[in-house]
Design a protein around this motif. Structure first.
Motif, PDB file in Angstrom:
ATOM      1  N   GLN A   1      48.833  37.970  24.934  1.00 41.12           N
ATOM      2  CA  GLN A   1      49.276  36.986  25.905  1.00 41.12           C
ATOM      3  C   GLN A   1      48.150  35.976  26.099  1.00 41.12           C
ATOM      4  O   GLN A   1      46.987  36.358  26.174  1.00 41.12           O
ATOM      5  CB  GLN A   1      49.585  37.675  27.228  1.00 41.12           C
ATOM      6  N   PRO A   2      48.480  34.696  26.176  1.00 45.33           N
ATOM      7  CA  PRO A   2      47.431  33.692  26.347  1.00 45.33           C
ATOM      8  C   PRO A   2      46.776  33.806  27.734  1.00 45.33           C
ATOM      9  O   PRO A   2      47.425  34.176  28.705  1.00 45.33           O
ATOM     10  CB  PRO A   2      48.173  32.366  26.211  1.00 45.33           C
ATOM     11  N   LEU A   3      45.490  33.531  27.777  1.00 47.15           N
ATOM     12  CA  LEU A   3      44.784  33.506  29.057  1.00 47.15           C
ATOM     13  C   LEU A   3      45.104  32.195  29.755  1.00 47.15           C
ATOM     14  O   LEU A   3      45.066  31.127  29.143  1.00 47.15           O
ATOM     15  CB  LEU A   3      43.277  33.629  28.826  1.00 47.15           C
ATOM     16  N   VAL A   4      45.418  32.275  31.047  1.00 46.44           N
ATOM     17  CA  VAL A   4      45.831  31.096  31.809  1.00 46.44           C
ATOM     18  C   VAL A   4      44.960  30.976  33.047  1.00 46.44           C
ATOM     19  O   VAL A   4      44.699  31.958  33.737  1.00 46.44           O
ATOM     20  CB  VAL A   4      47.324  31.202  32.208  1.00 46.44           C
ATOM     21  N   LEU A   5      44.498  29.762  33.306  1.00 44.14           N
ATOM     22  CA  LEU A   5      43.694  29.480  34.495  1.00 44.14           C
ATOM     23  C   LEU A   5      44.284  28.251  35.172  1.00 44.14           C
ATOM     24  O   LEU A   5      44.403  27.192  34.540  1.00 44.14           O
ATOM     25  CB  LEU A   5      42.237  29.234  34.089  1.00 44.14           C
TER      26      LEU A   5
ATOM     27  N   VAL B   1      47.101  26.419  33.308  1.00 43.19           N
ATOM     28  CA  VAL B   1      46.828  25.818  31.997  1.00 43.19           C
ATOM     29  C   VAL B   1      46.169  26.887  31.133  1.00 43.19           C
ATOM     30  O   VAL B   1      45.248  27.571  31.579  1.00 43.19           O
ATOM     31  CB  VAL B   1      45.900  24.586  32.123  1.00 43.19           C
ATOM     32  N   SER B   2      46.636  27.011  29.884  1.00 50.08           N
ATOM     33  CA  SER B   2      46.027  28.022  29.020  1.00 50.08           C
ATOM     34  C   SER B   2      44.586  27.625  28.693  1.00 50.08           C
ATOM     35  O   SER B   2      44.265  26.441  28.516  1.00 50.08           O
ATOM     36  CB  SER B   2      46.829  28.213  27.736  1.00 50.08           C
ATOM     37  N   ILE B   3      43.736  28.604  28.645  1.00 49.70           N
ATOM     38  CA  ILE B   3      42.309  28.363  28.391  1.00 49.70           C
ATOM     39  C   ILE B   3      42.102  27.757  27.011  1.00 49.70           C
ATOM     40  O   ILE B   3      41.247  26.890  26.828  1.00 49.70           O
ATOM     41  CB  ILE B   3      41.497  29.656  28.584  1.00 49.70           C
ATOM     42  N   SER B   4      42.919  28.178  26.041  1.00 56.21           N
ATOM     43  CA  SER B   4      42.769  27.606  24.700  1.00 56.21           C
ATOM     44  C   SER B   4      43.063  26.109  24.710  1.00 56.21           C
ATOM     45  O   SER B   4      42.388  25.324  24.029  1.00 56.21           O
ATOM     46  CB  SER B   4      43.670  28.329  23.696  1.00 56.21           C
ATOM     47  N   CYS B   5      44.034  25.669  25.525  1.00 60.34           N
ATOM     48  CA  CYS B   5      44.314  24.225  25.643  1.00 60.34           C
ATOM     49  C   CYS B   5      43.138  23.501  26.278  1.00 60.34           C
ATOM     50  O   CYS B   5      42.778  22.394  25.861  1.00 60.34           O
ATOM     51  CB  CYS B   5      45.580  23.983  26.458  1.00 60.34           C
TER      52      CYS B   5
END
Length: 75
Positions: free
Chosen positions: A54-58, A61-65
């Protein structure tokens, strides 16, 4: 499912366990009644393969973005 008497399994154990190792189940009978099933064990997956990533979200907004945006802006 293959069926065999207890005596057959005892006298030819290697043959029956080879069948189980190849994926076949064996039902063991004593006096014509089932007493046990010998079944192959399903290989367990490592924990990191069991769950879908699962993408990390902060802050929504996803952290990778965020990282990609920072790289593009030159920060």
């Amino acid at each position: 499912m293959k069926q065999a008497t207890f005596t057959e399994v005892r006298n030819h154990a290697k043959q029956y366990f080879d069948m189980v190792a190849s994926g076949e189940s064996v039902r063991v009978l004593r006096n014509g009644k089932p007493i046990a099933d010998i079944v192959p064990i399903v290989a367990e997956l490592p924990s990191w393969k069991r769950r879908k990533a699962q993408p990390l979200v902060l802050d929504g907004v996803s952290i990778s973005c965020m990282i990609l945006e920072d790289r593009q802006s030159g920060l």
